[in-house]
Design an enzyme around this catalytic site. Structure first.
Site, short mmCIF file in Angstrom:
data_model
loop_
_atom_site.label_atom_id
_atom_site.label_comp_id
_atom_site.label_asym_id
_atom_site.label_seq_id
_atom_site.Cartn_x
_atom_site.Cartn_y
_atom_site.Cartn_z
N LYS A 78 105.35 71.29 -41.98
CA LYS A 78 106.52 71.54 -42.31
C LYS A 78 107.72 70.71 -42.12
CE LYS A 78 106.02 75.36 -39.65
NZ LYS A 78 104.66 76.34 -39.25
N THR A 79 107.70 69.84 -41.00
CA THR A 79 108.79 69.09 -40.71
C THR A 79 108.63 67.82 -41.76
OG1 THR A 79 108.44 69.48 -38.47
CG2 THR A 79 110.00 67.79 -39.05
N ASP A 123 113.82 75.29 -37.41
CA ASP A 123 112.39 75.50 -37.07
C ASP A 123 112.36 77.02 -36.29
OD1 ASP A 123 109.57 75.09 -36.98
OD2 ASP A 123 109.77 73.41 -35.58
N THR A 172 106.26 80.69 -38.10
CA THR A 172 104.86 80.70 -38.13
C THR A 172 104.35 82.22 -38.10
OG1 THR A 172 105.16 80.75 -35.64
CG2 THR A 172 104.32 78.81 -36.57
N ARG A 232 98.50 66.62 -38.24
CA ARG A 232 99.19 66.11 -37.11
C ARG A 232 97.84 65.75 -36.01
NH1 ARG A 232 103.22 69.99 -34.98
NH2 ARG A 232 104.50 69.04 -36.49
#
Ligand code: ADE
Length: 345
Positions: A78-79, A123, A172, A232
């Protein structure tokens, strides 16, 4: 009786290598590994296609991009996507999260401090307080905010213009987002776990960037397989493999790579001690469902962490099932936990 979950055991204080949550170290490592443009971004093909069209259209219309909501578990990019959006739009990215937006003054200061067309990334947007959300409604709709001046009976509200911006919200928990806020996003994108092929490509791309040459393709496949379908985690593993290679460890053979994962306590599917603790606990209930708060007390881990960070992957691989607050191990989960041999040192 409600069982109060008090958290953290010695075990749990260890940093999980496979945690999909972003750590400070990730932020540093990922600066190099993160793709900067859509063409370099692997996976999430349908989102990429829609984003590409939306960005091109906004650029042609000479208007800011419409607000975007990204949702699904942590670690799926997402980032990274918000960074790509800002690069593709040639604008600045302002990154913030709910703890930094406590008071109305905090969000007002952010909104008045950004420049035209900037991307504001918030976020965990579902955690914002209602009074903060209220300010966002006007800001998102017509780029204005209402500010109260004066106090008591003399207080009045004045409308103030703010720069035309794009809000990229990440969550989320889509269901926890209030519907007035959700309705103000033009694009709602659900990110999905990556498949093995995409992860393999990310492994190779990241190894290349880190100047780490591995001739054996199977090594990349093993790294991808253990990465819980999360880029990640792939990048964390790639960096660890590079470090082992740098100090002369064998990273070309399967046994050499498997040894590294044994040392890290990560099994054939990428499960670590916490996943196994959860599966073993559920297994000890003989396929009977147990309450999330009971599970949380037994494994000494926050309910939120279990729900948002650990469970998505276990659900995705069909090792557990959840219905409301109930959790149960599946036959596949039971079989894995009962047949896997752990060589962890
Ligand atoms: N690094 C992290 N996420 C990535 C992605 N989706 N594509 C390429 N490299 C990445």
């Amino acid at each position: 009786m409600a069982i109060k979950s008090s958290k953290k055991t010695d075990d749990n204080t260890k940093e999980r290598v496979i945690s999909p949550k972003e750590s400070e170290l990730d932020t540093l490592n990922e600066v190099k590994l993160r793709p900067k443009l859509l063409v370099d971004y692997i996976g999430q093909d349908s989102i990429k296609k829609h984003l590409d069209i939306a960005i091109k259209s906004a650029n042609i219309r000479w208007e800011p991009l419409e607000h975007i909501l990204l949702y699904w578990p942590p670690g799926l990019g997402k980032t990274t996507l918000s960074l790509i959006i800002s690069n593709e739009m040639w604008v600045n990215l302002k990154h913030t999260s709910w703890p930094a937006i406590e008071k109305q003054a905090d969000i007002i200061s952010i909104l008045t401090g950004i420049s035209e067309w900037d991307i504001l990334f918030i976020d965990e947007i579902h955690r914002l307080k209602p009074q903060i959300e209220e300010i966002l409604y006007g800001a998102m709709e017509d780029y204005t905010i209402d500010i109260m001046v004066g106090s008591g009976t003399g207080a009045t509200s004045i409308k103030m213009d703010i720069p035309k911006f794009t809000l990229v919200g990440a969550t989320t928990k889509l269901s926890s987002l209030s519907s007035p806020l959700r309705d103000r996003f033009w694009n709602i994108f659900k990110l999905d776990f990556y498949n093995r092929d995409e992860l393999g490509k990310i492994v190779r791309r990241s190894l290349n960037i880190l100047w780490c040459e591995i001739k054996n393709n199977e090594v990349g496949d093993i790294v991808a397989k253990k990465s819980r379908w999360t880029p990640r985690i792939v990048n964390r593993f790639v960096k660890i493999v590079r470090d082992y290679q740098t100090v002369g460890h064998d990273v070309e053979s399967i046994s050499g790579i498997e040894k590294i994962f044994d040392w890290l306590g990560i099994d054939s599917l990428g499960l670590d001690y916490l996943d196994r603790k959860i599966l073993e606990t559920l297994n000890s209930f003989w396929l009977k469902p147990i309450w999330l708060n009971t599970l949380s007390s037994i494994v000494w881990e926050e309910e939120d962490t279990i729900e948002d960070v650990i469970e998505p992957f276990l659900l995705k691989i069909w090792f557990i099932e959840r219905t409301g607050r109930w959790r149960v191990i599946t036959d596949a989960g039971k079989s894995h936990i009962e047949t896997t041999v752990y060589n962890f040192k």
